[in-house]
Design a protein around this motif. Sequence first.
Motif, PDB file in Angstrom:
ATOM      1  N   GLY A  48      32.878  31.459  50.022  1.00  9.34           N
ATOM      2  CA  GLY A  48      33.321  30.875  48.767  1.00  9.34           C
ATOM      3  C   GLY A  48      33.180  31.793  47.573  1.00  9.34           C
ATOM      4  O   GLY A  48      33.497  31.401  46.445  1.00  9.34           O
ATOM      5  N   TRP A  49      32.708  33.024  47.823  1.00  7.93           N
ATOM      6  CA  TRP A  49      32.513  33.978  46.741  1.00  7.93           C
ATOM      7  C   TRP A  49      33.263  35.280  47.025  1.00  7.93           C
ATOM      8  O   TRP A  49      33.568  35.591  48.175  1.00  7.93           O
ATOM      9  N   LYS A  50      33.536  36.035  45.978  1.00  7.85           N
ATOM     10  CA  LYS A  50      34.233  37.315  46.111  1.00  7.85           C
ATOM     11  C   LYS A  50      33.676  38.301  45.097  1.00  7.85           C
ATOM     12  O   LYS A  50      32.937  37.928  44.171  1.00  7.85           O
ATOM     13  N   GLY A  51      34.046  39.569  45.268  1.00  8.63           N
ATOM     14  CA  GLY A  51      33.625  40.600  44.332  1.00  8.63           C
ATOM     15  C   GLY A  51      34.471  40.603  43.076  1.00  8.63           C
ATOM     16  O   GLY A  51      35.562  40.020  43.028  1.00  8.63           O
ATOM     17  N   LEU A  52      33.995  41.282  42.058  1.00 11.43           N
ATOM     18  CA  LEU A  52      34.680  41.326  40.772  1.00 11.43           C
ATOM     19  C   LEU A  52      35.745  42.405  40.732  1.00 11.43           C
ATOM     20  O   LEU A  52      35.484  43.566  41.046  1.00 11.43           O
ATOM     21  N   VAL A  53      36.945  42.017  40.299  1.00 14.69           N
ATOM     22  CA  VAL A  53      38.035  42.966  40.039  1.00 14.69           C
ATOM     23  C   VAL A  53      38.390  42.873  38.559  1.00 14.69           C
ATOM     24  O   VAL A  53      39.014  41.913  38.105  1.00 14.69           O
ATOM     25  N   GLY A  54      37.964  43.841  37.794  1.00 15.93           N
ATOM     26  CA  GLY A  54      38.344  43.922  36.392  1.00 15.93           C
ATOM     27  C   GLY A  54      38.125  42.657  35.578  1.00 15.93           C
ATOM     28  O   GLY A  54      37.211  41.877  35.827  1.00 15.93           O
ATOM     29  N   SER A  55      38.998  42.455  34.604  1.00 15.45           N
ATOM     30  CA  SER A  55      38.965  41.296  33.720  1.00 15.45           C
ATOM     31  C   SER A  55      40.206  40.441  33.971  1.00 15.45           C
ATOM     32  O   SER A  55      41.142  40.883  34.657  1.00 15.45           O
ATOM     33  N   PRO A  56      40.270  39.218  33.428  1.00 21.41           N
ATOM     34  CA  PRO A  56      41.494  38.421  33.574  1.00 21.41           C
ATOM     35  C   PRO A  56      42.733  39.157  33.083  1.00 21.41           C
ATOM     36  O   PRO A  56      43.804  39.069  33.695  1.00 21.41           O
ATOM     37  N   LYS A  57      42.593  39.896  31.999  1.00 22.70           N
ATOM     38  CA  LYS A  57      43.722  40.651  31.453  1.00 22.70           C
ATOM     39  C   LYS A  57      44.159  41.757  32.409  1.00 22.70           C
ATOM     40  O   LYS A  57      45.353  41.966  32.645  1.00 22.70           O
ATOM     41  N   THR A  58      43.177  42.446  32.999  1.00 22.64           N
ATOM     42  CA  THR A  58      43.477  43.517  33.953  1.00 22.64           C
ATOM     43  C   THR A  58      44.137  42.973  35.209  1.00 22.64           C
ATOM     44  O   THR A  58      45.144  43.524  35.694  1.00 22.64           O
ATOM     45  N   ARG A  59      43.580  41.892  35.741  1.00 17.61           N
ATOM     46  CA  ARG A  59      44.119  41.313  36.979  1.00 17.61           C
ATOM     47  C   ARG A  59      45.543  40.808  36.787  1.00 17.61           C
ATOM     48  O   ARG A  59      46.370  40.887  37.698  1.00 17.61           O
ATOM     49  N   ALA A  60      45.842  40.288  35.608  1.00 18.67           N
ATOM     50  CA  ALA A  60      47.178  39.748  35.343  1.00 18.67           C
ATOM     51  C   ALA A  60      48.253  40.833  35.389  1.00 18.67           C
ATOM     52  O   ALA A  60      49.431  40.542  35.644  1.00 18.67           O
ATOM     53  N   LYS A  61      47.869  42.072  35.157  1.00 16.24           N
ATOM     54  CA  LYS A  61      48.832  43.179  35.155  1.00 16.24           C
ATOM     55  C   LYS A  61      49.035  43.791  36.542  1.00 16.24           C
ATOM     56  O   LYS A  61      49.933  44.615  36.729  1.00 16.24           O
ATOM     57  N   MET A  62      48.216  43.403  37.508  1.00 13.79           N
ATOM     58  CA  MET A  62      48.302  43.985  38.846  1.00 13.79           C
ATOM     59  C   MET A  62      49.379  43.299  39.692  1.00 13.79           C
ATOM     60  O   MET A  62      49.605  42.099  39.569  1.00 13.79           O
ATOM     61  N   SER A  63      49.994  44.081  40.543  1.00 11.42           N
ATOM     62  CA  SER A  63      50.907  43.503  41.524  1.00 11.42           C
ATOM     63  C   SER A  63      50.066  42.833  42.603  1.00 11.42           C
ATOM     64  O   SER A  63      48.861  43.118  42.734  1.00 11.42           O
ATOM     65  N   PRO A  64      50.653  41.934  43.403  1.00 15.67           N
ATOM     66  CA  PRO A  64      49.891  41.302  44.486  1.00 15.67           C
ATOM     67  C   PRO A  64      49.257  42.325  45.421  1.00 15.67           C
ATOM     68  O   PRO A  64      48.128  42.138  45.883  1.00 15.67           O
ATOM     69  N   GLU A  65      49.990  43.402  45.698  1.00 15.32           N
ATOM     70  CA  GLU A  65      49.473  44.436  46.596  1.00 15.32           C
ATOM     71  C   GLU A  65      48.282  45.174  45.966  1.00 15.32           C
ATOM     72  O   GLU A  65      47.269  45.433  46.630  1.00 15.32           O
ATOM     73  N   GLU A  66      48.399  45.504  44.695  1.00 15.83           N
ATOM     74  CA  GLU A  66      47.317  46.187  43.993  1.00 15.83           C
ATOM     75  C   GLU A  66      46.070  45.310  43.913  1.00 15.83           C
ATOM     76  O   GLU A  66      44.942  45.788  44.119  1.00 15.83           O
ATOM     77  N   LEU A  67      46.287  44.040  43.633  1.00 20.59           N
ATOM     78  CA  LEU A  67      45.167  43.114  43.526  1.00 20.59           C
ATOM     79  C   LEU A  67      44.464  42.940  44.872  1.00 20.59           C
ATOM     80  O   LEU A  67      43.226  42.924  44.943  1.00 20.59           O
ATOM     81  N   ALA A  68      45.233  42.837  45.928  1.00  8.10           N
ATOM     82  CA  ALA A  68      44.655  42.668  47.271  1.00  8.10           C
ATOM     83  C   ALA A  68      43.810  43.878  47.661  1.00  8.10           C
ATOM     84  O   ALA A  68      42.723  43.731  48.229  1.00  8.10           O
ATOM     85  N   GLU A  69      44.310  45.072  47.363  1.00  9.89           N
ATOM     86  CA  GLU A  69      43.573  46.288  47.691  1.00  9.89           C
ATOM     87  C   GLU A  69      42.287  46.389  46.866  1.00  9.89           C
ATOM     88  O   GLU A  69      41.218  46.738  47.388  1.00  9.89           O
ATOM     89  N   ALA A  70      42.393  46.072  45.586  1.00  9.89           N
ATOM     90  CA  ALA A  70      41.217  46.121  44.723  1.00  9.89           C
ATOM     91  C   ALA A  70      40.189  45.065  45.131  1.00  9.89           C
ATOM     92  O   ALA A  70      38.985  45.313  45.093  1.00  9.89           O
ATOM     93  N   GLN A  71      40.691  43.911  45.551  1.00 11.92           N
ATOM     94  CA  GLN A  71      39.783  42.839  45.975  1.00 11.92           C
ATOM     95  C   GLN A  71      39.034  43.211  47.244  1.00 11.92           C
ATOM     96  O   GLN A  71      37.851  42.896  47.406  1.00 11.92           O
ATOM     97  N   LYS A  72      39.710  43.897  48.141  1.00  8.15           N
ATOM     98  CA  LYS A  72      39.080  44.347  49.380  1.00  8.15           C
ATOM     99  C   LYS A  72      37.886  45.258  49.088  1.00  8.15           C
ATOM    100  O   LYS A  72      36.811  45.116  49.678  1.00  8.15           O
ATOM    101  N   LYS A  73      38.080  46.184  48.169  1.00  8.40           N
ATOM    102  CA  LYS A  73      36.991  47.105  47.800  1.00  8.40           C
ATOM    103  C   LYS A  73      35.860  46.362  47.080  1.00  8.40           C
ATOM    104  O   LYS A  73      34.682  46.627  47.299  1.00  8.40           O
ATOM    105  N   ALA A  74      36.245  45.423  46.207  1.00  6.05           N
ATOM    106  CA  ALA A  74      35.244  44.663  45.459  1.00  6.05           C
ATOM    107  C   ALA A  74      34.402  43.796  46.387  1.00  6.05           C
ATOM    108  O   ALA A  74      33.190  43.645  46.188  1.00  6.05           O
ATOM    109  N   ASP A  75      35.036  43.228  47.403  1.00  4.86           N
ATOM    110  CA  ASP A  75      34.312  42.382  48.354  1.00  4.86           C
ATOM    111  C   ASP A  75      33.314  43.199  49.166  1.00  4.86           C
ATOM    112  O   ASP A  75      32.218  42.729  49.489  1.00  4.86           O
ATOM    113  N   GLN A  76      33.691  44.411  49.499  1.00  8.79           N
ATOM    114  CA  GLN A  76      32.771  45.288  50.231  1.00  8.79           C
ATOM    115  C   GLN A  76      31.535  45.598  49.377  1.00  8.79           C
ATOM    116  O   GLN A  76      30.401  45.554  49.860  1.00  8.79           O
ATOM    117  N   SER A  77      31.773  45.900  48.107  1.00  6.76           N
ATOM    118  CA  SER A  77      30.667  46.166  47.192  1.00  6.76           C
ATOM    119  C   SER A  77      29.785  44.935  47.030  1.00  6.76           C
ATOM    120  O   SER A  77      28.549  45.025  46.981  1.00  6.76           O
TER     121      SER A  77
END
Length: 232
Positions: A48-77
């Motif tokens: 039910g939890w995940k790692g942090l990817v940037g801010s709401p403003k930053t995430r809103a500018k990401m494509s789905p692919e970019e967000l998924a890749e960034a989320q993968k790294k954040a979850d590992q951290s």
Amino acid sequence: MTSLKRVTTLLTMIMTISTLNLAVAGEQKLNMPPKGYKALFNGKDLSGWKGLVGSPKTRAKMSPEELAEAQKKADQSMREHWKVVDGVLVFDGKGQSLCTDKDYKNFEMLVDWKIKKDGDSGIYLRGSPQVQIWDPATKAAKGVGSGGLYNNKKNPSKPLVTADNPVGEWNTFYIKMVGDKVTVKLNGKLVTDTVLENYWERDKPIYETGQIELQNHGNTLYFRNVFIKELD
């Protein structure tokens, strides 16, 4: 056995049983939500939890692919720095915030937290800073307690009273958010009742929905009994 000895033995047995029952009740209560609430933390793992990817403003500018890749790294951290120890969420002070994998709008939240000396933390609401958590004795706090909306500029940022328990002891937040209005009680005392401003985009109102984050400032943190009641 005399009558006095029988009575003493009986009383000892009753006290022992009562103590055991209280201990069991305490264990059962940990991370079990009160009526009307749901547990955000199951007391066992980081489901039910995940790692942090940037801010709401930053995430809103990401494509789905970019967000998924960034989320993968954040979850590992996240998994490297957040652990569950004896039913408690423990952060080692070396990673990023812990975020709910779901966004929330209007809600009531309960959460226990504990810090060490000089601790500095907070809880982001809808991805925005923050309900402050810190050691009131630090230079930054200047004697001001936890529970204020630290990043406010136009609206009150300091708590109404200092209600923190001594550092190293558990504290309990009750947080209610409806629209942009935030009410916070710390250990049963009202400390905040004001508007949360949009830190990321000062010219805009607070986001209508967003994730909840357990924020850090490089220090060891402890959380338990994290419950939520959605009000929509």
